[in-house]
Every structure is written in C-alpha cells, then in structure tokens.
Design an enzyme around this catalytic site. Structure first.
Site, PDB file in Angstrom:
ATOM      1  N   ASP A 105      79.238 135.365  40.091  1.00  0.00           N
ATOM      2  CA  ASP A 105      79.488 133.917  40.010  1.00  0.00           C
ATOM      3  C   ASP A 105      79.760 133.455  41.446  1.00  0.00           C
ATOM      4  O   ASP A 105      80.035 134.271  42.325  1.00  0.00           O
ATOM      5  CB  ASP A 105      80.725 133.693  39.107  1.00  0.00           C
ATOM      6  CG  ASP A 105      81.297 132.310  39.242  1.00  0.00           C
ATOM      7  OD1 ASP A 105      80.541 131.342  39.047  1.00  0.00           O
ATOM      8  OD2 ASP A 105      82.490 132.192  39.569  1.00  0.00           O
ATOM      9  N   ASP A 135      81.498 129.839  42.608  1.00  0.00           N
ATOM     10  CA  ASP A 135      82.739 129.087  42.863  1.00  0.00           C
ATOM     11  C   ASP A 135      83.959 129.750  42.231  1.00  0.00           C
ATOM     12  O   ASP A 135      83.983 130.010  41.045  1.00  0.00           O
ATOM     13  CB  ASP A 135      82.579 127.659  42.340  1.00  0.00           C
ATOM     14  CG  ASP A 135      81.562 126.902  43.183  1.00  0.00           C
ATOM     15  OD1 ASP A 135      80.582 126.393  42.617  1.00  0.00           O
ATOM     16  OD2 ASP A 135      81.733 126.850  44.415  1.00  0.00           O
ATOM     17  N   THR A 172      76.945 127.701  38.048  1.00  0.00           N
ATOM     18  CA  THR A 172      76.594 126.355  37.556  1.00  0.00           C
ATOM     19  C   THR A 172      76.558 125.368  38.729  1.00  0.00           C
ATOM     20  O   THR A 172      76.314 124.179  38.519  1.00  0.00           O
ATOM     21  CB  THR A 172      77.651 125.843  36.544  1.00  0.00           C
ATOM     22  OG1 THR A 172      78.915 125.891  37.163  1.00  0.00           O
ATOM     23  CG2 THR A 172      77.671 126.676  35.294  1.00  0.00           C
ATOM     24  N   SER A 229      75.260 123.755  42.496  1.00  0.00           N
ATOM     25  CA  SER A 229      73.933 123.340  42.978  1.00  0.00           C
ATOM     26  C   SER A 229      73.415 124.298  44.049  1.00  0.00           C
ATOM     27  O   SER A 229      74.213 124.871  44.798  1.00  0.00           O
ATOM     28  CB  SER A 229      74.043 121.922  43.570  1.00  0.00           C
ATOM     29  OG  SER A 229      74.776 121.103  42.662  1.00  0.00           O
TER      30      SER A 229
HETATM   31  C1  XBP Z   1      81.782 126.091  39.175  1.00  0.00           C
HETATM   32  C2  XBP Z   1      81.361 124.778  38.670  1.00  0.00           C
HETATM   33  C3  XBP Z   1      80.628 123.837  39.598  1.00  0.00           C
HETATM   34  C4  XBP Z   1      81.520 123.477  40.793  1.00  0.00           C
HETATM   35  C5  XBP Z   1      81.040 122.197  41.452  1.00  0.00           C
HETATM   36  O1  XBP Z   1      80.605 126.828  39.339  1.00  0.00           O
HETATM   37  O2  XBP Z   1      81.563 124.517  37.507  1.00  0.00           O
HETATM   38  O3  XBP Z   1      80.365 122.670  38.839  1.00  0.00           O
HETATM   39  O4  XBP Z   1      82.835 123.236  40.304  1.00  0.00           O
HETATM   40  O5  XBP Z   1      79.696 122.345  41.884  1.00  0.00           O
HETATM   41  P1  XBP Z   1      80.593 128.445  39.134  1.00  0.00           P
HETATM   42  P2  XBP Z   1      78.622 121.235  41.450  1.00  0.00           P
HETATM   43  O6  XBP Z   1      79.739 128.679  37.900  1.00  0.00           O
HETATM   44  O7  XBP Z   1      79.985 128.976  40.398  1.00  0.00           O
HETATM   45  O8  XBP Z   1      82.027 128.904  38.946  1.00  0.00           O
HETATM   46  O9  XBP Z   1      79.236 119.885  41.752  1.00  0.00           O
HETATM   47  O10 XBP Z   1      77.406 121.542  42.292  1.00  0.00           O
HETATM   48  O11 XBP Z   1      78.403 121.444  39.981  1.00  0.00           O
HETATM   49 MG    MG Z   2      83.416 130.234  38.985  1.00  0.00          MG
END
Ligand code: XBP
Ligand code: MG
Length: 242
Positions: free
Chosen positions: A12, A14, A127, A129
């Site tokens: 993953d 973020d 999820t 960008s």
């Molecule tokens: C976490 C998310 C993303 C980020 C914001 O992603 O839910 O929406 O918070 O990025 P991950 P965007 O699956 O990597 O934990 O504004 O591009 O969605």
């Molecule tokens: Mg995450």
C-alpha cells in the site's frame, strides 16, 4: 501443510510506504481555500474522513455531511466541482512531496531491496492517484523507481476503492501468482479488508491516523517495518492470523 513459498510483496502507499496523510490533509485544505470554500479539515476530522478511501469520494462524503440537501447541484456540476477541487489538491500534494515533505517509513526500502535480492516480485496497490506515487518514489528511490515494481494498481487503474478488493485482484493477475504466494503490507482497516477479500495475507504497520482501526485477521500488526525481515514475513505467512 507444506510451507507456502513467498513470491511477491504488495505494498500500500499512503500510511504504509510513507506517513503521507498529514500532507494530504494540508493539500485538501489548500485546495478548499483556493476554491474560496470555508472548509477546513482538522486532524480529528480527517482521521474520521480517512474511513472513506479515495480523495474524490472523501470530498463527496464530507459535502453530503455538511450539506445534506446537496441535490440542489445537478450531478455533473457536483462532479465537476469535486474534480476541480481534487485537481488543485493533487497539485498541492505533489508540490509538497517534491519539496521533501515526506520520506519513506523505516524499513521500507531495506525490505524492498531484500525481497528483490531474493528474487521476489514487488507490486503497489493503492487508492491514491498515480502522480502521488511517482512524486513519492521518484524522490525516495530515484528516476528509475518504476523498474522495481512488476505492477502498480492505483486510482486510475482500479476505480473501485478499498475495502473493495479490486486493486489487489488486479495485482494478483499482473503478478501471475496465487494469493497464497503473496503478502500485502498495509496501514488501514480498509486496506486490510481489501487485501483479505482478495485472499492475501496482510501485515499491518500502524500510524497515528490508523492505530485505532480494527485489524482483526491481519497476520501481524507492527509499529513499522524496522525489524521486519523477509525471514520473519515467511514465518508469519505460514502462521495463523492474529
Ligand atoms: C489512501 C487514500 C487516498 C489518500 C489521498 O490511499 O485513501 O485517498 O488518502 O489520495 P492508500 P487521493 O490506499 O495508499 O492507503 O486524494 O489521490 O485519493
Ligand atoms: Mg494506506
């Protein structure tokens, strides 16, 4: 049952590769201000809003909370406005990351190197960008960061966001591996649910935004990857989830 061979790690982004969510939050607030909106997401609010994966989905979710009769805007006008806010937010986030706002969490690069040296494949399932992934990994690994990964699943390739398993199912297909030979590294309950729904054993590394989540079913929950080696992952992969 014979030990299953570990062939790939799926990361993953973020909260897992890097503690990015406070920078995302600031970028959202920057976009709201640029649009002349009076929205300000505090850390407490954002911690709750992170239960909705995907920035655009998160904006719509909040808009419905603060303006229940949102129906006054027709669907296209609403989506256009959300897209505009999110474009501004992504530009602000990308510039913050390019300015060095975040660095990879402890152990991430070392585990990736260890896995590649042992012949495993790496993939990304997020999820967020695509521009956000590139900004983070170009800064952390270098211009050729992409060559370390067999495949990348993100908001542009998997529009149905976690906890739906779509992005993880895409990665299994791209890796051409059964779920049993892969492990996911995640930080959130949505991520754990998505990977688990795809049949993939999941190790959770917590952060301030997600430490309170329900991680039932994770193989292990650890504060970070500092002490997580490939040998340990192989051991956990063949043990029962917590
Ligand atoms: C976490 C998310 C993303 C980020 C914001 O992603 O839910 O929406 O918070 O990025 P991950 P965007 O699956 O990597 O934990 O504004 O591009 O969605
Ligand atoms: Mg995450």
């Amino acid at each position: 049952m014979a030990n299953v061979v570990l062939q790939a790690l799926i990361f993953d982004v973020d909260g897992t590769l890097a503690d990015t969510e406070s920078v995302h939050m600031e970028a959202f607030n920057h976009a709201f201000a640029e649009m002349g909106m009076d929205w300000v997401w505090t850390t407490d609010m954002y911690t709750k809003l992170l239960e909705v994966s995907g920035g655009k989905e998160r904006i719509l979710h909040y808009w419905k909370q603060v303006n229940p009769d949102i129906k006054e805007l027709d669907a296209h006008a609403l989506q256009d406005r959300i897209d505009r806010i999110h474009d501004l937010k992504t530009a602000a986030y990308e510039s913050a990351v390019n300015g060095g706002a975040v660095e990879l969490r402890p152990g991430v690069l070392r585990l990736m190197d260890e896995a590649l040296a042992a012949g495993l494949q790496l993939a990304i399932a997020t999820t967020t960008s695509p521009v956000n992934i590139a900004a983070l990994l170009r800064g952390a690994i270098g211009a050729d960061w992409r060559m370390n990964f067999t495949a990348i699943g993100d908001a542009s390739t998997a529009p149905i966001k976690k906890p739906h398993p779509q992005v993880y199912l895409h990665m299994l297909e791209a890796l051409q591996l059964p779920a049993s030979q892969c492990l996911a590294i995640e930080d959130s309950s949505n991520g754990l649910r998505a990977a688990t729904a795809a049949g993939i054993g999941t190790v959770i590394t917590t952060n301030a935004f997600t430490a309170h989540h329900d991680f039932t079913g994770a193989l292990r929950v650890v504060p970070d990857l500092s002490h997580v080696t490939l040998a340990l992952l192989r051991e956990w992969q063949n043990s029962a989830p917590v």
